[in-house]
Design an enzyme around this catalytic site. Structure first.
Site, PDB file in Angstrom:
ATOM      1  N   ASP A   1      98.083 -56.657   9.814  1.00  0.00           N
ATOM      2  CA  ASP A   1      99.079 -55.586   9.721  1.00  0.00           C
ATOM      3  C   ASP A   1      98.963 -54.962   8.332  1.00  0.00           C
ATOM      4  O   ASP A   1      98.879 -55.669   7.320  1.00  0.00           O
ATOM      5  CB  ASP A   1     100.501 -56.167   9.939  1.00  0.00           C
ATOM      6  CG  ASP A   1     101.513 -55.081  10.292  1.00  0.00           C
ATOM      7  OD1 ASP A   1     102.120 -55.170  11.379  1.00  0.00           O
ATOM      8  OD2 ASP A   1     101.670 -54.128   9.488  1.00  0.00           O
TER       9      ASP A   1
ATOM     10  N   GLY B   1     110.440 -30.179  23.522  1.00  0.00           N
ATOM     11  CA  GLY B   1     109.459 -31.203  23.935  1.00  0.00           C
ATOM     12  C   GLY B   1     110.068 -32.287  24.789  1.00  0.00           C
ATOM     13  O   GLY B   1     109.348 -33.085  25.397  1.00  0.00           O
TER      14      GLY B   1
ATOM     15  N   ASN C   1      94.028 -42.313  12.394  1.00  0.00           N
ATOM     16  CA  ASN C   1      94.508 -43.699  12.418  1.00  0.00           C
ATOM     17  C   ASN C   1      94.437 -44.312  13.812  1.00  0.00           C
ATOM     18  O   ASN C   1      93.910 -45.406  14.010  1.00  0.00           O
ATOM     19  CB  ASN C   1      95.965 -43.742  11.933  1.00  0.00           C
ATOM     20  CG  ASN C   1      96.478 -45.166  11.801  1.00  0.00           C
ATOM     21  OD1 ASN C   1      95.972 -45.939  11.005  1.00  0.00           O
ATOM     22  ND2 ASN C   1      97.447 -45.529  12.630  1.00  0.00           N
TER      23      ASN C   1
ATOM     24  N   TYR D   1     100.566 -37.494  19.300  1.00  0.00           N
ATOM     25  CA  TYR D   1     100.792 -38.930  19.546  1.00  0.00           C
ATOM     26  C   TYR D   1     100.447 -39.251  21.004  1.00  0.00           C
ATOM     27  O   TYR D   1      99.689 -40.168  21.288  1.00  0.00           O
ATOM     28  CB  TYR D   1     102.250 -39.306  19.252  1.00  0.00           C
ATOM     29  CG  TYR D   1     102.633 -40.622  19.886  1.00  0.00           C
ATOM     30  CD1 TYR D   1     103.341 -40.648  21.079  1.00  0.00           C
ATOM     31  CD2 TYR D   1     102.226 -41.825  19.326  1.00  0.00           C
ATOM     32  CE1 TYR D   1     103.638 -41.855  21.697  1.00  0.00           C
ATOM     33  CE2 TYR D   1     102.530 -43.038  19.932  1.00  0.00           C
ATOM     34  CZ  TYR D   1     103.237 -43.041  21.121  1.00  0.00           C
ATOM     35  OH  TYR D   1     103.521 -44.224  21.724  1.00  0.00           O
TER      36      TYR D   1
ATOM     37  N   LYS E   1      97.254 -41.593  23.035  1.00  0.00           N
ATOM     38  CA  LYS E   1      97.406 -42.632  24.072  1.00  0.00           C
ATOM     39  C   LYS E   1      96.503 -42.314  25.269  1.00  0.00           C
ATOM     40  O   LYS E   1      95.851 -43.179  25.827  1.00  0.00           O
ATOM     41  CB  LYS E   1      98.871 -42.745  24.513  1.00  0.00           C
ATOM     42  CG  LYS E   1      99.790 -43.300  23.440  1.00  0.00           C
ATOM     43  CD  LYS E   1      99.322 -44.659  22.921  1.00  0.00           C
ATOM     44  CE  LYS E   1     100.237 -45.219  21.865  1.00  0.00           C
ATOM     45  NZ  LYS E   1      99.753 -46.494  21.305  1.00  0.00           N
TER      46      LYS E   1
ATOM     47  N   LEU F   1     116.723 -42.368  19.997  1.00  0.00           N
ATOM     48  CA  LEU F   1     118.159 -42.407  20.307  1.00  0.00           C
ATOM     49  C   LEU F   1     118.845 -43.664  19.798  1.00  0.00           C
ATOM     50  O   LEU F   1     119.852 -43.572  19.073  1.00  0.00           O
ATOM     51  CB  LEU F   1     118.362 -42.294  21.826  1.00  0.00           C
ATOM     52  CG  LEU F   1     119.815 -42.389  22.301  1.00  0.00           C
ATOM     53  CD1 LEU F   1     120.643 -41.224  21.774  1.00  0.00           C
ATOM     54  CD2 LEU F   1     119.887 -42.443  23.829  1.00  0.00           C
TER      55      LEU F   1
ATOM     56  N   PHE G   1      98.369 -53.245  18.819  1.00  0.00           N
ATOM     57  CA  PHE G   1      99.572 -52.414  18.620  1.00  0.00           C
ATOM     58  C   PHE G   1      99.379 -51.414  17.484  1.00  0.00           C
ATOM     59  O   PHE G   1     100.060 -50.401  17.432  1.00  0.00           O
ATOM     60  CB  PHE G   1     100.771 -53.291  18.227  1.00  0.00           C
ATOM     61  CG  PHE G   1     101.285 -54.201  19.291  1.00  0.00           C
ATOM     62  CD1 PHE G   1     101.053 -55.571  19.237  1.00  0.00           C
ATOM     63  CD2 PHE G   1     102.022 -53.703  20.356  1.00  0.00           C
ATOM     64  CE1 PHE G   1     101.547 -56.430  20.210  1.00  0.00           C
ATOM     65  CE2 PHE G   1     102.522 -54.554  21.338  1.00  0.00           C
ATOM     66  CZ  PHE G   1     102.283 -55.923  21.262  1.00  0.00           C
TER      67      PHE G   1
ATOM     68  N   ARG H   1     116.422 -30.640  22.466  1.00  0.00           N
ATOM     69  CA  ARG H   1     115.350 -30.861  21.490  1.00  0.00           C
ATOM     70  C   ARG H   1     114.046 -30.409  22.146  1.00  0.00           C
ATOM     71  O   ARG H   1     113.763 -30.814  23.299  1.00  0.00           O
ATOM     72  CB  ARG H   1     115.280 -32.350  21.126  1.00  0.00           C
ATOM     73  CG  ARG H   1     114.152 -32.728  20.205  1.00  0.00           C
ATOM     74  CD  ARG H   1     114.220 -34.190  19.777  1.00  0.00           C
ATOM     75  NE  ARG H   1     113.924 -35.103  20.890  1.00  0.00           N
ATOM     76  CZ  ARG H   1     113.848 -36.423  20.733  1.00  0.00           C
ATOM     77  NH1 ARG H   1     114.042 -36.974  19.541  1.00  0.00           N
ATOM     78  NH2 ARG H   1     113.578 -37.226  21.767  1.00  0.00           N
TER      79      ARG H   1
ATOM     80  N   SER I   1     101.611 -45.641  26.708  1.00  0.00           N
ATOM     81  CA  SER I   1     102.990 -45.125  26.773  1.00  0.00           C
ATOM     82  C   SER I   1     103.207 -44.241  28.004  1.00  0.00           C
ATOM     83  O   SER I   1     102.284 -43.579  28.473  1.00  0.00           O
ATOM     84  CB  SER I   1     103.276 -44.313  25.503  1.00  0.00           C
ATOM     85  OG  SER I   1     104.451 -43.542  25.640  1.00  0.00           O
TER      86      SER I   1
HETATM   87  C1  WQD Z   1     115.500 -40.449  24.265  1.00  0.00           C
HETATM   88  C2  WQD Z   1     116.556 -39.459  24.741  1.00  0.00           C
HETATM   89  C3  WQD Z   1     116.541 -37.363  23.567  1.00  0.00           C
HETATM   90  C4  WQD Z   1     117.882 -38.819  19.697  1.00  0.00           C
HETATM   91  C5  WQD Z   1     109.796 -41.226  22.532  1.00  0.00           C
HETATM   92  C6  WQD Z   1     108.310 -41.161  22.687  1.00  0.00           C
HETATM   93  C7  WQD Z   1     107.837 -42.300  23.535  1.00  0.00           C
HETATM   94  C8  WQD Z   1     108.314 -43.591  22.938  1.00  0.00           C
HETATM   95  C9  WQD Z   1     109.833 -43.586  22.812  1.00  0.00           C
HETATM   96  C10 WQD Z   1     106.603 -44.505  21.528  1.00  0.00           C
HETATM   97  C11 WQD Z   1     116.008 -38.033  24.807  1.00  0.00           C
HETATM   98  C12 WQD Z   1     117.859 -38.111  23.349  1.00  0.00           C
HETATM   99  C13 WQD Z   1     117.466 -38.762  21.023  1.00  0.00           C
HETATM  100  C14 WQD Z   1     119.099 -38.216  19.307  1.00  0.00           C
HETATM  101  C15 WQD Z   1     119.459 -37.542  21.583  1.00  0.00           C
HETATM  102  N1  WQD Z   1     107.730 -43.799  21.674  1.00  0.00           N
HETATM  103  N2  WQD Z   1     118.259 -38.137  21.937  1.00  0.00           N
HETATM  104  N3  WQD Z   1     119.857 -37.595  20.273  1.00  0.00           N
HETATM  105  O1  WQD Z   1     111.688 -38.953  23.320  1.00  0.00           O
HETATM  106  O2  WQD Z   1     112.153 -40.403  25.379  1.00  0.00           O
HETATM  107  O3  WQD Z   1     110.370 -41.080  23.798  1.00  0.00           O
HETATM  108  O4  WQD Z   1     110.173 -42.472  21.998  1.00  0.00           O
HETATM  109  O5  WQD Z   1     105.953 -45.026  22.373  1.00  0.00           O
HETATM  110  O6  WQD Z   1     106.430 -42.268  23.578  1.00  0.00           O
HETATM  111  O7  WQD Z   1     107.992 -39.970  23.363  1.00  0.00           O
HETATM  112  O8  WQD Z   1     112.744 -41.256  23.109  1.00  0.00           O
HETATM  113  O9  WQD Z   1     114.701 -42.106  21.875  1.00  0.00           O
HETATM  114  O10 WQD Z   1     113.531 -40.007  21.010  1.00  0.00           O
HETATM  115  O11 WQD Z   1     114.897 -39.897  23.078  1.00  0.00           O
HETATM  116  O12 WQD Z   1     120.170 -36.970  22.446  1.00  0.00           O
HETATM  117  O13 WQD Z   1     119.516 -38.221  18.121  1.00  0.00           O
HETATM  118  O14 WQD Z   1     117.609 -39.418  23.779  1.00  0.00           O
HETATM  119  O15 WQD Z   1     116.811 -35.980  23.781  1.00  0.00           O
HETATM  120  O16 WQD Z   1     116.581 -37.409  25.941  1.00  0.00           O
HETATM  121  P1  WQD Z   1     111.767 -40.293  23.951  1.00  0.00           P
HETATM  122  P2  WQD Z   1     113.970 -40.837  22.171  1.00  0.00           P
END
Ligand code: WQD
Length: 334
Positions: free
Chosen positions: A32, A295, A100, A150, A154, A200, A81, A293, A125
């Site tokens: 790591d 994307g 990377n 990202y 994958k 989130l 990982f 948000r 993912s």
């Molecule tokens: C989840 C939901 C947001 C933050 C990403 C990567 C995925 C994996 C996990 C690595 C969405 C909503 C989020 C906030 C919110 N990563 N949200 N307020 O985008 O599904 O996946 O992370 O492997 O590959 O794409 O996860 O946790 O960012 O968002 O409302 O402050 O929570 O809009 O609907 P996501 P997330």
């Protein structure tokens, strides 16, 4: 004891996987670069498992260092990982991600070839599915153009492994994670907060802890039950256990490469997650509804038939456990 190299083994999912590997009597070596972790995580892992392991502080892109590890240890397999994983950062800095994540994988594959180590579990993912037309997504759901560099790393990673395995004595299992959340029930390991959280759950727990002022729910005008996005949140310990199952399946599988969705098969909306968090932890979260948000996809959750049937694995923790353990970890961090 079978010896396994875990790259990125001090990271969020890596550290939980090392605990489960040791519980399954594997002898673990971790490499790591501490880019997204801390050396103290090693002690925490050993406190949980009661077993020590060798840590090499280094980068998988350092082929000389990798080579020295493979000379020293007769590995039976590798769990890879080590990669950058922040979607937003990858959009800002694609070269960093391609350099990377792709070069790192190639360095691992070429070293495995040189030392005739044949079993690789690769951290992929659900992001490879993009905004899938049909839900739940199965492993045959069409792979779409990634929404971020990202995600592209994958998709490319899976393609590179498939091409590499075609004419080599080599097997690999690709695990497509859904949304990893939560922390070890001991609250000794979890996701380390490095900077402003993109995801989130860390944002929820930091808001509850008063570190963040307010959580913004990114949009409530989606075509879902309550208008907020739906995801398949999976407890990080369940996800870790899936890696142990995948490793042992490598030996018995007939295919060179196989791919598995690793989720719970259940979708939860953002508001459901927030309400569950408040309920199980007996607190009120300060949040507001804001704009979507860019994307974000509306909803995704896994069809887990294949991983249930072939790996004999299914998620044991539900969203309430995830929220309980996430909060317990946050409180440990203060
Ligand atoms: C989840 C939901 C947001 C933050 C990403 C990567 C995925 C994996 C996990 C690595 C969405 C909503 C989020 C906030 C919110 N990563 N949200 N307020 O985008 O599904 O996946 O992370 O492997 O590959 O794409 O996860 O946790 O960012 O968002 O409302 O402050 O929570 O809009 O609907 P996501 P997330």
């Amino acid at each position: 004891m079978k010896k396994i190299l875990v790259t990125g083994g001090l990271g969020y999912i890596g550290s939980h996987t090392v605990v489960e590997l040791q519980a399954a009597d594997y002898d673990v070596v971790v490499i790591d670069n501490l880019n997204n972790s801390k050396q103290s995580v090693k002690n925490r892992i050993e406190e949980i498992s009661g077993q020590s392991f060798e840590l090499c502080i280094g980068d998988v892109n350092d082929s000389e260092m990798l080579k020295s590890l493979f000379i020293k240890h007769a590995f039976e397999g590798v769990i890879h990982f080590a990669a950058h994983k922040a979607v937003g950062e990858s959009v800002e800095n694609p070269i960093l991600y391609y350099q990377n994540n792709i070069s790192g994988l190639i360095s691992v594959l070429s070293t495995m070839e040189k030392f005739k180590v044949s079993n690789l579990v690769f951290s992929s993912s659900c992001t490879v599915y993009g905004a899938a037309a049909d839900l739940p997504v199965t492993e045959n759901t069409v792979i779409q153009q990634a929404e971020s560099p990202y995600g592209t790393t994958k998709i490319l990673g899976e393609d590179i492994i498939n091409d590499f395995a075609k004419h080599k004595a080599f097997k690999s299992i690709l695990l497509r994670y859904f949304n990893p959340v939560g922390a070890h029930p001991s609250a000794k390991i979890g996701e380390l907060p490095l900077g402003i959280p993109n995801n989130l759950i860390p944002f929820v727990t930091q808001t509850a802890a008063g570190i963040r002022n307010e959580l913004t729910v990114f949009g409530d005008d989606y075509s879902t039950e309550d208008g907020t996005c739906v995801r398949d949140y999976i407890h990080v310990v369940d996800l870790a256990k899936a890696h142990v199952k995948a490793l042992s399946y490598c030996d018995e599988m007939h295919l060179k490469v196989d791919v598995f969705n690793v989720g719970t098969g259940k979708g939860n909306s953002v508001l459901e997650v927030i309400n569950t968090f408040e309920k199980v932890n007996g607190l009120k979260l300060n949040y507001r509804i804001g704009p979507r948000r860019g994307g974000d996809i509306e909803q995704i959750y896994a069809d887990t038939t294949k991983v249930n049937d072939l790996l004999g694995w299914s998620a044991q923790y539900g969203i309430a456990d995830m929220m309980k353990h996430a909060w317990a970890w946050q409180q440990e961090l203060e």
